[in-house]
Write a protein that holds these residues in place. Sequence first.
Motif, PDB file in Angstrom:
ATOM      1  N   ILE A 183     -32.460  31.066 -77.501  1.00 19.88           N
ATOM      2  CA  ILE A 183     -33.103  31.491 -76.254  1.00 19.88           C
ATOM      3  C   ILE A 183     -34.073  30.424 -75.770  1.00 19.88           C
ATOM      4  CG2 ILE A 183     -34.731  33.155 -75.276  1.00 19.88           C
ATOM      5  CD1 ILE A 183     -33.408  35.284 -77.034  1.00 19.88           C
ATOM      6  N   ILE A 184     -34.898  29.900 -76.672  1.00 20.82           N
ATOM      7  CA  ILE A 184     -35.860  28.868 -76.275  1.00 20.82           C
ATOM      8  C   ILE A 184     -35.135  27.643 -75.739  1.00 20.82           C
ATOM      9  CG2 ILE A 184     -37.608  27.259 -77.133  1.00 20.82           C
ATOM     10  CD1 ILE A 184     -38.485  29.443 -79.100  1.00 20.82           C
ATOM     11  N   LYS A 185     -34.091  27.206 -76.444  1.00 18.79           N
ATOM     12  CA  LYS A 185     -33.349  26.021 -76.026  1.00 18.79           C
ATOM     13  C   LYS A 185     -32.756  26.220 -74.636  1.00 18.79           C
ATOM     14  CE  LYS A 185     -29.762  22.821 -77.686  1.00 18.79           C
ATOM     15  NZ  LYS A 185     -28.946  22.778 -76.459  1.00 18.79           N
ATOM     16  N   ALA A 186     -32.155  27.370 -74.403  1.00 22.81           N
ATOM     17  CA  ALA A 186     -31.539  27.631 -73.101  1.00 22.81           C
ATOM     18  C   ALA A 186     -32.587  27.805 -72.007  1.00 22.81           C
ATOM     19  CB  ALA A 186     -30.646  28.867 -73.183  1.00 22.81           C
ATOM     20  N   SER A 187     -33.744  28.364 -72.364  1.00 23.73           N
ATOM     21  CA  SER A 187     -34.788  28.558 -71.351  1.00 23.73           C
ATOM     22  C   SER A 187     -35.291  27.224 -70.810  1.00 23.73           C
ATOM     23  CB  SER A 187     -35.956  29.359 -71.937  1.00 23.73           C
ATOM     24  OG  SER A 187     -36.775  28.558 -72.772  1.00 23.73           O
TER      25      SER A 187
ATOM     26  N   SER B 116     -44.269  32.719 -89.270  1.00 21.77           N
ATOM     27  CA  SER B 116     -43.230  31.797 -89.760  1.00 21.77           C
ATOM     28  C   SER B 116     -41.835  32.293 -89.395  1.00 21.77           C
ATOM     29  CB  SER B 116     -43.337  31.596 -91.274  1.00 21.77           C
ATOM     30  OG  SER B 116     -44.547  30.962 -91.618  1.00 21.77           O
ATOM     31  N   LEU B 117     -41.701  32.811 -88.193  1.00 23.59           N
ATOM     32  CA  LEU B 117     -40.414  33.311 -87.728  1.00 23.59           C
ATOM     33  C   LEU B 117     -39.383  32.191 -87.699  1.00 23.59           C
ATOM     34  CD1 LEU B 117     -38.592  35.472 -86.363  1.00 23.59           C
ATOM     35  CD2 LEU B 117     -39.527  34.677 -84.171  1.00 23.59           C
ATOM     36  N   GLN B 118     -38.212  32.459 -88.272  1.00 26.28           N
ATOM     37  CA  GLN B 118     -37.080  31.538 -88.216  1.00 26.28           C
ATOM     38  C   GLN B 118     -35.851  32.343 -87.806  1.00 26.28           C
ATOM     39  OE1 GLN B 118     -37.054  28.490 -91.518  1.00 26.28           O
ATOM     40  NE2 GLN B 118     -38.634  29.844 -92.366  1.00 26.28           N
ATOM     41  N   SER B 119     -35.434  32.167 -86.568  1.00 26.05           N
ATOM     42  CA  SER B 119     -34.367  32.994 -86.005  1.00 26.05           C
ATOM     43  C   SER B 119     -33.438  32.142 -85.157  1.00 26.05           C
ATOM     44  CB  SER B 119     -34.969  34.115 -85.148  1.00 26.05           C
ATOM     45  OG  SER B 119     -34.021  34.662 -84.255  1.00 26.05           O
ATOM     46  N   ASP B 120     -32.141  32.161 -85.475  1.00 21.09           N
ATOM     47  CA  ASP B 120     -31.156  31.449 -84.660  1.00 21.09           C
ATOM     48  C   ASP B 120     -31.136  31.999 -83.241  1.00 21.09           C
ATOM     49  OD1 ASP B 120     -30.470  29.904 -86.837  1.00 21.09           O
ATOM     50  OD2 ASP B 120     -28.724  31.127 -87.387  1.00 21.09           O
ATOM     51  N   LEU B 121     -31.309  33.306 -83.107  1.00 19.03           N
ATOM     52  CA  LEU B 121     -31.321  33.938 -81.790  1.00 19.03           C
ATOM     53  C   LEU B 121     -32.484  33.418 -80.953  1.00 19.03           C
ATOM     54  CD1 LEU B 121     -30.578  36.070 -79.658  1.00 19.03           C
ATOM     55  CD2 LEU B 121     -31.911  37.731 -81.008  1.00 19.03           C
ATOM     56  N   VAL B 122     -33.681  33.436 -81.522  1.00 16.12           N
ATOM     57  CA  VAL B 122     -34.864  32.970 -80.786  1.00 16.12           C
ATOM     58  C   VAL B 122     -34.739  31.487 -80.469  1.00 16.12           C
ATOM     59  CG1 VAL B 122     -37.346  32.572 -80.969  1.00 16.12           C
ATOM     60  CG2 VAL B 122     -36.376  34.769 -81.664  1.00 16.12           C
TER      61      VAL B 122
ATOM     62  N   ARG C 278     -37.418  29.465 -61.017  1.00 16.78           N
ATOM     63  CA  ARG C 278     -38.347  30.414 -61.607  1.00 16.78           C
ATOM     64  C   ARG C 278     -37.639  31.717 -61.939  1.00 16.78           C
ATOM     65  NH1 ARG C 278     -42.306  31.602 -65.026  1.00 16.78           N
ATOM     66  NH2 ARG C 278     -43.430  33.500 -64.424  1.00 16.78           N
ATOM     67  N   GLU C 279     -36.670  32.122 -61.114  1.00 15.93           N
ATOM     68  CA  GLU C 279     -35.943  33.361 -61.370  1.00 15.93           C
ATOM     69  C   GLU C 279     -35.164  33.268 -62.680  1.00 15.93           C
ATOM     70  OE1 GLU C 279     -37.204  33.093 -57.334  1.00 15.93           O
ATOM     71  OE2 GLU C 279     -35.937  31.715 -58.469  1.00 15.93           O
ATOM     72  N   GLU C 280     -34.514  32.136 -62.914  1.00 17.51           N
ATOM     73  CA  GLU C 280     -33.803  31.938 -64.172  1.00 17.51           C
ATOM     74  C   GLU C 280     -34.774  31.862 -65.345  1.00 17.51           C
ATOM     75  OE1 GLU C 280     -31.311  28.524 -63.980  1.00 17.51           O
ATOM     76  OE2 GLU C 280     -30.097  29.270 -62.319  1.00 17.51           O
ATOM     77  N   GLU C 281     -35.900  31.217 -65.124  1.00 21.53           N
ATOM     78  CA  GLU C 281     -36.906  31.104 -66.177  1.00 21.53           C
ATOM     79  C   GLU C 281     -37.416  32.485 -66.583  1.00 21.53           C
ATOM     80  OE1 GLU C 281     -40.676  28.199 -66.863  1.00 21.53           O
ATOM     81  OE2 GLU C 281     -40.815  29.510 -65.108  1.00 21.53           O
ATOM     82  N   VAL C 282     -37.702  33.336 -65.602  1.00 23.24           N
ATOM     83  CA  VAL C 282     -38.167  34.694 -65.886  1.00 23.24           C
ATOM     84  C   VAL C 282     -37.136  35.451 -66.721  1.00 23.24           C
ATOM     85  CG1 VAL C 282     -38.623  36.946 -64.820  1.00 23.24           C
ATOM     86  CG2 VAL C 282     -39.722  34.889 -63.919  1.00 23.24           C
ATOM     87  N   ALA C 283     -35.866  35.325 -66.379  1.00 19.98           N
ATOM     88  CA  ALA C 283     -34.810  36.016 -67.129  1.00 19.98           C
ATOM     89  C   ALA C 283     -34.766  35.537 -68.576  1.00 19.98           C
ATOM     90  CB  ALA C 283     -33.458  35.791 -66.452  1.00 19.98           C
ATOM     91  N   SER C 284     -34.929  34.237 -68.786  1.00 16.88           N
ATOM     92  CA  SER C 284     -34.880  33.701 -70.153  1.00 16.88           C
ATOM     93  C   SER C 284     -36.076  34.163 -70.974  1.00 16.88           C
ATOM     94  CB  SER C 284     -34.821  32.175 -70.111  1.00 16.88           C
ATOM     95  OG  SER C 284     -36.039  31.601 -69.672  1.00 16.88           O
ATOM     96  N   LEU C 285     -37.228  34.225 -70.351  1.00 19.57           N
ATOM     97  CA  LEU C 285     -38.428  34.666 -71.072  1.00 19.57           C
ATOM     98  C   LEU C 285     -38.391  36.164 -71.337  1.00 19.57           C
ATOM     99  CD1 LEU C 285     -41.097  32.498 -69.233  1.00 19.57           C
ATOM    100  CD2 LEU C 285     -40.074  32.097 -71.476  1.00 19.57           C
TER     101      LEU C 285
ATOM    102  N   SER D 262     -41.764  28.704 -69.480  1.00 18.45           N
ATOM    103  CA  SER D 262     -41.018  28.065 -70.551  1.00 18.45           C
ATOM    104  C   SER D 262     -41.605  26.690 -70.832  1.00 18.45           C
ATOM    105  CB  SER D 262     -39.542  27.939 -70.167  1.00 18.45           C
ATOM    106  OG  SER D 262     -38.803  27.364 -71.230  1.00 18.45           O
ATOM    107  N   GLY D 263     -41.273  26.144 -71.981  1.00 14.79           N
ATOM    108  CA  GLY D 263     -41.740  24.811 -72.337  1.00 14.79           C
ATOM    109  C   GLY D 263     -41.427  24.519 -73.785  1.00 14.79           C
ATOM    110  N   THR D 264     -41.475  23.251 -74.144  1.00 18.09           N
ATOM    111  CA  THR D 264     -41.169  22.871 -75.519  1.00 18.09           C
ATOM    112  C   THR D 264     -42.183  23.446 -76.495  1.00 18.09           C
ATOM    113  OG1 THR D 264     -42.361  20.784 -75.172  1.00 18.09           O
ATOM    114  CG2 THR D 264     -39.979  20.758 -74.860  1.00 18.09           C
ATOM    115  N   GLY D 265     -43.369  23.813 -76.009  1.00 24.64           N
ATOM    116  CA  GLY D 265     -44.356  24.436 -76.875  1.00 24.64           C
ATOM    117  C   GLY D 265     -43.892  25.754 -77.470  1.00 24.64           C
ATOM    118  N   LEU D 266     -42.897  26.389 -76.852  1.00 26.42           N
ATOM    119  CA  LEU D 266     -42.358  27.631 -77.416  1.00 26.42           C
ATOM    120  C   LEU D 266     -41.763  27.398 -78.801  1.00 26.42           C
ATOM    121  CD1 LEU D 266     -40.627  29.201 -74.276  1.00 26.42           C
ATOM    122  CD2 LEU D 266     -42.690  30.028 -75.432  1.00 26.42           C
ATOM    123  N   ASN D 267     -41.275  26.185 -79.046  1.00 26.61           N
ATOM    124  CA  ASN D 267     -40.764  25.873 -80.383  1.00 26.61           C
ATOM    125  C   ASN D 267     -41.870  25.909 -81.420  1.00 26.61           C
ATOM    126  OD1 ASN D 267     -37.906  25.322 -79.896  1.00 26.61           O
ATOM    127  ND2 ASN D 267     -38.641  23.616 -78.654  1.00 26.61           N
ATOM    128  N   GLN D 268     -43.071  25.509 -81.024  1.00 27.69           N
ATOM    129  CA  GLN D 268     -44.209  25.573 -81.927  1.00 27.69           C
ATOM    130  C   GLN D 268     -44.616  27.020 -82.188  1.00 27.69           C
ATOM    131  OE1 GLN D 268     -46.499  22.934 -83.191  1.00 27.69           O
ATOM    132  NE2 GLN D 268     -44.621  21.781 -82.968  1.00 27.69           N
TER     133      GLN D 268
END
Length: 644
Positions: free
Chosen positions: A563-567, A554-560, A573-580, A532-538
């Motif tokens: 997920i990125i914000k919560a990740s 140009s994906l724009q999704s409230d769901l995605v 690492r176990e929680e990170e894997v679940a979020s990804l 995970s990382g803030t780069g996922l927003n990019q």
Amino acid sequence: MLQKSNKPNFTEMTRRNMLTLMGSSVAALGLGMPGRVYADDDEIIKSHGYSFFGDLKYPADFPHFDYVNPNAPKGGEISVSTRGTFDGMNRFASKGRSGLYSGLTGESLFADGPFGTPIPSDSLTDSYGLLAHTVEYPKNKKWCIFHMRPEARFSDGSPVTAHDVLFTHNLFLEQGIRSYARAVKQRISGAEVLDDHTIRYSFVDGISRRSLVSQVGGTNVFSKAWYEKTGERLDEPSLMTQMGSGPYVVDDFEINRYIVYKRNPEYWGWHLPINQGRHNYDRVRVEYFADDAAEFEAFKAGVYTFRPEGSTKRWATGYDFPAIDKGHVKRETLTSGTPPSPVGFIFNLQREKLQDVRVREAMSLAFNFEWTSASLQFGLTEQRHSFVEGTEIEAKGVPEGREKAFLESLGDVVPPELFTQDAVRAHSSDPKSTVDRRNKRKGLKLMQDAGWVPGSDGILRDADGAAFEFEFMLSSATSDTAEAIITTYVENLKSYGFDAKMEKVDSAQMQQRFLDKDFDMIYSRHHSFQTSGTGLNQLYGSETAVVSSWNPSSLQSDLVDAIIKASLDTKSREEEVASLMALDRALRYHRIQVPGGFVADNWIASYDMFEHPEELPPLAVGYLDFWWFNQEKYEALKAAGAVR
């Protein structure tokens, strides 16, 4: 066409690309005092490296990375190829097409490979000091301080200082890509030089701490004096390359023909443990070719010497030339622990007609992977389903365990069907015909549900009678096999009733239209992810979707976004894997691309004068990083007339 490119994929560029995506005195701060508690009652960590979860693989006194040969000889030249053109050497320019690897001259506070290989190549989460010998930060990561190596020098011999770091930080904010500058301003509240070799970054309150230290530590550092002397700009095309401090410098180039990078014998960092067994070639040469056929003929003739093979057809049928028969060229199949690059047919979701997921699913059904693999790729490719195929974070079946709990924590933004339906997988098709009739019936039903029905001419039309016009853009440098795959797919779309056509453009136009999002569909790739990382927003976030070159759909999704914000807030690492895993599931649910196939292994053809460690690390093949040149073998090949 090889869907898992042997040229640096996202994983081999994870740190620098993901990171690029993104007033007190020393005495008063009490620096250099491990365990000191500050006013915010948070213990200070001082370390030779950084991992968000705090679990570095290598200790402070490590002699070299485990996967390198510390006694690898230095010398020789490796020459590789690329197709297309280049018109400058500034890889950060917003226009034009820069030369391959032209950004390698810069280094960062944390180590990275000049040719895109992650450092280290055997750990997903670690970063180790390069220009900085130590990083210091509180456990709450509200700020960080880098203590720089006083011996660090730019390639002209001038010292690298904290003033250069601050200058470059501001340069990227003022002249870097818009999405990067916006992301940085939202996360980094300030940067301050404490002394010539110490710089402090402060981070915005109320945001995730994930990636902040890595982001500032992974940004290139360029010479302030060089910019002031030359008047160059970061955002404008130029034949000049930024003054950096790296182990290689630009030696020579001729526009659209070649670039030569030379190992700098005066490089300041040869003594560092992270550089042992690496940067072994005296020269790295890049040869440019206009088309696929000319490129391969040049390899057969010894014009360049190292070729990661990207064509299934060529790997199956093309390696029967004299240099193979004489043993001058060898072929290797090397394994890698990285996921295959998410290559496929990418929808531009800015196009209104492509915003209906039923339309995207229908268009996906027109691609016949089984026929394509058997008829055009010699059965050497496997169907890809996931953005992280074959890894621990690939979503499978319905959500369970930690992934289910993670999705439940997001609330109503998660569609109910995401809990009850299996993760989306690529459809199967009849390999005996290009058009699978069962899939066509299903696809036309989806189009009808979306408001598109065949007219009297068989063309899909909306309620106003407007045809579903659709254009596929491809580069003139596209390989023959890739063009055949694209052509077949477009013909399949026509058979469904889409008014589809292909437009072939030159490399420069392709690049500019890609950046401008001026296309309906292209054959390209999204980027994979394993942390995970803030780069996922990019890569997948809504905020920068329109301007981010890393988010081609140009994906724009409230769901995605959720997920990125919560990740970013996961604590293990176990929680990170679940979020990804949830992110992979959501991306597939949105059907933002038609997944292509992949080849699990890396195919390498080279003149028999290059060697590598017996066991390669899991995250990189690393042929430009930690392989080496055998002078005796080269002399034998040269005597035989195999190489120049």
